[in-house]
Design a protein around this motif. Structure first.
Motif, PDB file in Angstrom:
ATOM      1  N   ARG A  26     -95.509  40.744 -19.747  1.00  0.00           N
ATOM      2  CA  ARG A  26     -96.423  40.160 -18.764  1.00  0.00           C
ATOM      3  C   ARG A  26     -95.639  39.406 -17.699  1.00  0.00           C
ATOM      4  N   ILE A  27     -94.576  38.737 -18.112  1.00  0.00           N
ATOM      5  CA  ILE A  27     -93.713  38.030 -17.169  1.00  0.00           C
ATOM      6  C   ILE A  27     -93.037  39.035 -16.238  1.00  0.00           C
ATOM      7  N   LEU A  28     -92.505  40.102 -16.811  1.00  0.00           N
ATOM      8  CA  LEU A  28     -91.800  41.102 -16.012  1.00  0.00           C
ATOM      9  C   LEU A  28     -92.731  41.789 -15.014  1.00  0.00           C
ATOM     10  N   GLU A  29     -93.965  41.967 -15.401  1.00  0.00           N
ATOM     11  CA  GLU A  29     -94.932  42.600 -14.498  1.00  0.00           C
ATOM     12  C   GLU A  29     -95.092  41.783 -13.220  1.00  0.00           C
ATOM     13  N   LEU A  30     -95.226  40.465 -13.351  1.00  0.00           N
ATOM     14  CA  LEU A  30     -95.382  39.612 -12.183  1.00  0.00           C
ATOM     15  C   LEU A  30     -94.095  39.531 -11.371  1.00  0.00           C
ATOM     16  N   VAL A  31     -92.954  39.552 -12.051  1.00  0.00           N
ATOM     17  CA  VAL A  31     -91.665  39.551 -11.355  1.00  0.00           C
ATOM     18  C   VAL A  31     -91.531  40.794 -10.484  1.00  0.00           C
ATOM     19  N   ARG A  32     -91.876  41.934 -11.055  1.00  0.00           N
ATOM     20  CA  ARG A  32     -91.788  43.198 -10.306  1.00  0.00           C
ATOM     21  C   ARG A  32     -92.724  43.192  -9.104  1.00  0.00           C
ATOM     22  N   GLU A  33     -93.954  42.728  -9.313  1.00  0.00           N
ATOM     23  CA  GLU A  33     -94.929  42.694  -8.228  1.00  0.00           C
ATOM     24  C   GLU A  33     -94.503  41.754  -7.103  1.00  0.00           C
ATOM     25  N   ALA A  34     -93.707  40.736  -7.443  1.00  0.00           N
ATOM     26  CA  ALA A  34     -93.226  39.790  -6.432  1.00  0.00           C
ATOM     27  C   ALA A  34     -92.082  40.355  -5.604  1.00  0.00           C
ATOM     28  N   GLY A  35     -91.548  41.498  -6.000  1.00  0.00           N
ATOM     29  CA  GLY A  35     -90.481  42.124  -5.235  1.00  0.00           C
ATOM     30  C   GLY A  35     -89.078  41.705  -5.635  1.00  0.00           C
ATOM     31  N   LEU A  36     -88.932  41.111  -6.822  1.00  0.00           N
ATOM     32  CA  LEU A  36     -87.611  40.712  -7.302  1.00  0.00           C
ATOM     33  C   LEU A  36     -86.970  41.848  -8.080  1.00  0.00           C
ATOM     34  N   GLY A  37     -85.647  41.799  -8.181  1.00  0.00           N
ATOM     35  CA  GLY A  37     -84.917  42.734  -9.018  1.00  0.00           C
ATOM     36  C   GLY A  37     -84.648  42.124 -10.380  1.00  0.00           C
ATOM     37  N   ILE A  38     -83.709  42.707 -11.103  1.00  0.00           N
ATOM     38  CA  ILE A  38     -83.409  42.265 -12.468  1.00  0.00           C
ATOM     39  C   ILE A  38     -81.910  42.104 -12.650  1.00  0.00           C
ATOM     40  N   ASP A  39     -81.535  41.039 -13.329  1.00  0.00           N
ATOM     41  CA  ASP A  39     -80.157  40.795 -13.761  1.00  0.00           C
ATOM     42  C   ASP A  39     -80.112  40.974 -15.271  1.00  0.00           C
ATOM     43  N   CYS A  40     -79.284  41.896 -15.735  1.00  0.00           N
ATOM     44  CA  CYS A  40     -79.189  42.220 -17.164  1.00  0.00           C
ATOM     45  C   CYS A  40     -77.822  41.845 -17.717  1.00  0.00           C
ATOM     46  N   VAL A  41     -77.783  41.576 -19.021  1.00  0.00           N
ATOM     47  CA  VAL A  41     -76.509  41.319 -19.692  1.00  0.00           C
ATOM     48  C   VAL A  41     -76.373  42.160 -20.963  1.00  0.00           C
ATOM     49  N   SER A  42     -77.180  43.207 -21.083  1.00  0.00           N
ATOM     50  CA  SER A  42     -77.052  44.125 -22.209  1.00  0.00           C
ATOM     51  C   SER A  42     -77.687  45.451 -21.837  1.00  0.00           C
ATOM     52  N   GLY A  43     -77.330  46.482 -22.587  1.00  0.00           N
ATOM     53  CA  GLY A  43     -77.904  47.789 -22.346  1.00  0.00           C
ATOM     54  C   GLY A  43     -79.396  47.815 -22.638  1.00  0.00           C
ATOM     55  N   LYS A  44     -79.817  47.106 -23.681  1.00  0.00           N
ATOM     56  CA  LYS A  44     -81.241  47.065 -24.018  1.00  0.00           C
ATOM     57  C   LYS A  44     -82.042  46.361 -22.926  1.00  0.00           C
ATOM     58  N   GLU A  45     -81.451  45.377 -22.269  1.00  0.00           N
ATOM     59  CA  GLU A  45     -82.147  44.730 -21.168  1.00  0.00           C
ATOM     60  C   GLU A  45     -82.322  45.684 -19.993  1.00  0.00           C
ATOM     61  N   ILE A  46     -81.332  46.546 -19.761  1.00  0.00           N
ATOM     62  CA  ILE A  46     -81.484  47.575 -18.730  1.00  0.00           C
ATOM     63  C   ILE A  46     -82.670  48.475 -19.073  1.00  0.00           C
ATOM     64  N   GLU A  47     -82.726  48.904 -20.323  1.00  0.00           N
ATOM     65  CA  GLU A  47     -83.816  49.785 -20.738  1.00  0.00           C
ATOM     66  C   GLU A  47     -85.167  49.074 -20.656  1.00  0.00           C
ATOM     67  N   ARG A  48     -85.212  47.788 -20.989  1.00  0.00           N
ATOM     68  CA  ARG A  48     -86.463  47.030 -20.878  1.00  0.00           C
ATOM     69  C   ARG A  48     -86.900  46.948 -19.408  1.00  0.00           C
ATOM     70  N   ALA A  49     -85.944  46.739 -18.516  1.00  0.00           N
ATOM     71  CA  ALA A  49     -86.271  46.660 -17.095  1.00  0.00           C
ATOM     72  C   ALA A  49     -86.824  47.988 -16.580  1.00  0.00           C
ATOM     73  N   ILE A  50     -86.201  49.067 -16.979  1.00  0.00           N
ATOM     74  CA  ILE A  50     -86.685  50.394 -16.575  1.00  0.00           C
ATOM     75  C   ILE A  50     -88.091  50.627 -17.127  1.00  0.00           C
ATOM     76  N   GLU A  51     -88.279  50.259 -18.397  1.00  0.00           N
ATOM     77  CA  GLU A  51     -89.581  50.427 -19.038  1.00  0.00           C
ATOM     78  C   GLU A  51     -90.656  49.599 -18.339  1.00  0.00           C
ATOM     79  N   ALA A  52     -90.260  48.457 -17.780  1.00  0.00           N
ATOM     80  CA  ALA A  52     -91.201  47.580 -17.091  1.00  0.00           C
ATOM     81  C   ALA A  52     -91.451  48.013 -15.653  1.00  0.00           C
ATOM     82  N   GLY A  53     -90.806  49.095 -15.241  1.00  0.00           N
ATOM     83  CA  GLY A  53     -91.107  49.662 -13.935  1.00  0.00           C
ATOM     84  C   GLY A  53     -90.164  49.289 -12.819  1.00  0.00           C
TER      85      GLY A  53
END
Length: 384
Positions: free
Chosen positions: A54-81
């Protein structure tokens, strides 16, 4: 004014649980858009602070990108759109498989933290038939004036490349055929309330950029990291950090070249204040010099007090009695499972509800199953 919680609705929910005020979170994102994105800055949300969908959904809608520190976080970001070109991948110990994940998605940038990492990334990119876009993380030796566990920009820290090794870097670059260097990356620490370290960082960045230009390396972007803190002591007085002043420091002190992008990695300052850990008083124990309020939330739900000696504000939601002094402690079989010591609270009894404030960052994501504790639920202001 004090934050208003839906206490009557809380009474029907199994404690402990995380409660997210999405209205407050949206207000925080709006301030980042107003004072940061509107100036052309690129902000990557540090997903390690909270990877709740739910947090990531609002972050994406706000036009922000993502900073990751693991491969699973990359996959979570992709999954979140999120788009791969919005994803930066930092971390001092990336595994080969994690690097391959970033290569697979053609992410915006690998933020490399050692010369050997550059060599490994180049080899893995060659094997994958890819060109890896890279920012080099440099250690600026800036004192962040924060807790020693979350200081990351000093010479003795494990993060980043020491600027004294730049000659070796420049010597290596021509031989790295599957790497495209597009930027430099810095991060000096976390929970930084004083803006002076950020001004000091800008001065170091300016000097480093001059050095790169002397070597004929033009940088498409500068990533100045994140680390801006929140007010844990009085969350109601400062529900949103002063983003106008924060971004203003970089606008004033950073020497940005024409056409160059400036990137940030903000986590705690975005999500910290919107999250709360709601708990119930199990027992009240009278001691010799203090009283113990034993609650059903523990360090398994919020480890920051035990790990960083962090002091989160504690609100009693169901008592307006005269104050008494308490140590607020959890049920875990560790003395370190203590949220606050010697704190004045309205007198509590068994069954009273309390809110441990400012738990939106590094609360849910750092929860554990110690003592075979079950993971607790999260609820949101638009559904409770």
């Amino acid at each position: 004014m004090p934050h208003v919680f839906p206490v009557n609705k809380f009474r029907s929910l199994q404690t402990p649980f995380y409660y997210y005020d999405l209205t407050l979170f949206q207000e925080t994102l709006d301030k980042v858009k107003k004072h940061g994105l509107s100036k052309g800055y690129h902000v990557h949300y540090a997903i390690k602070a909270n990877f709740n969908f739910r947090i990531l959904e609002l972050v994406r809608e706000a036009g922000l990108g993502i900073d990751c520190v693991s491969g699973k976080e990359i996959e979570r970001a992709i999954e979140a759109g999120f788009s791969p070109d919005q994803i930066a991948f930092a971390g001092v110990g990336k595994t080969d498989d994690e690097i391959r994940t970033g290569l697979k998605y053609n992410i915006f940038s690998f933020n490399c933290e050692s010369l050997q990492e550059l060599e490994v990334l180049n080899q893995l990119a060659k094997e994958a038939g890819k060109m890896a876009t890279v920012s080099v993380r440099l250690n600026p030796n800036v004192e962040a004036k924060t807790h020693k566990y979350i200081t990351t920009g000093l010479n003795e820290n494990k993060f980043g490349i020491n600027p004294e090794m730049l000659p070796q870097l420049f010597e290596m670059l021509p031989g790295l055929d599957n790497i495209k260097l597009t930027g430099i990356h810095f991060h000096i620490g976390s929970q930084i309330r004083d803006l002076k370290p950020f001004a000091d960082l800008c001065e170091k960045v300016n000097l480093v950029q001059d050095r790169f230009e002397q070597e004929g390396v033009k940088l498409a972007h500068i990533n100045v990291g994140g680390g801006y803190g929140i007010n844990y002591e009085n969350p109601d007085e400062e529900p949103h950090p002063d983003f106008e002043s924060f971004f203003g420091v970089f606008e004033q002190h950073l020497d940005v070249r024409e056409g160059q992008q400036v990137h940030f990695e903000l986590g705690r300052s975005l999500v910290g204040q919107c999250g709360n850990l709601i708990s119930k008083v199990l027992f009240v124990k009278e001691g010799i010099n203090t009283n113990f309020a034993v609650i059903d939330a523990g360090m398994t739900e919020l480890i920051r007090p035990a790990l960083y000696q962090a002091a989160h504000n504690v609100d009693v939601l169901t008592s307006e009695k005269k104050p008494k002094t308490y140590d607020v402690v959890g049920p875990i079989c560790e003395t370190s499972d203590t949220f606050r010591k010697g704190i004045q609270l309205p007198e509590v009894k068994r069954g009273d509800l309390v809110a441990i404030r400012s738990a939106g960052a590094y609360g849910e994501v750092m929860s554990s199953g110690f003592n075979l504790r079950e993971k607790v639920k999260a609820y949101y202001s638009d559904e409770v």
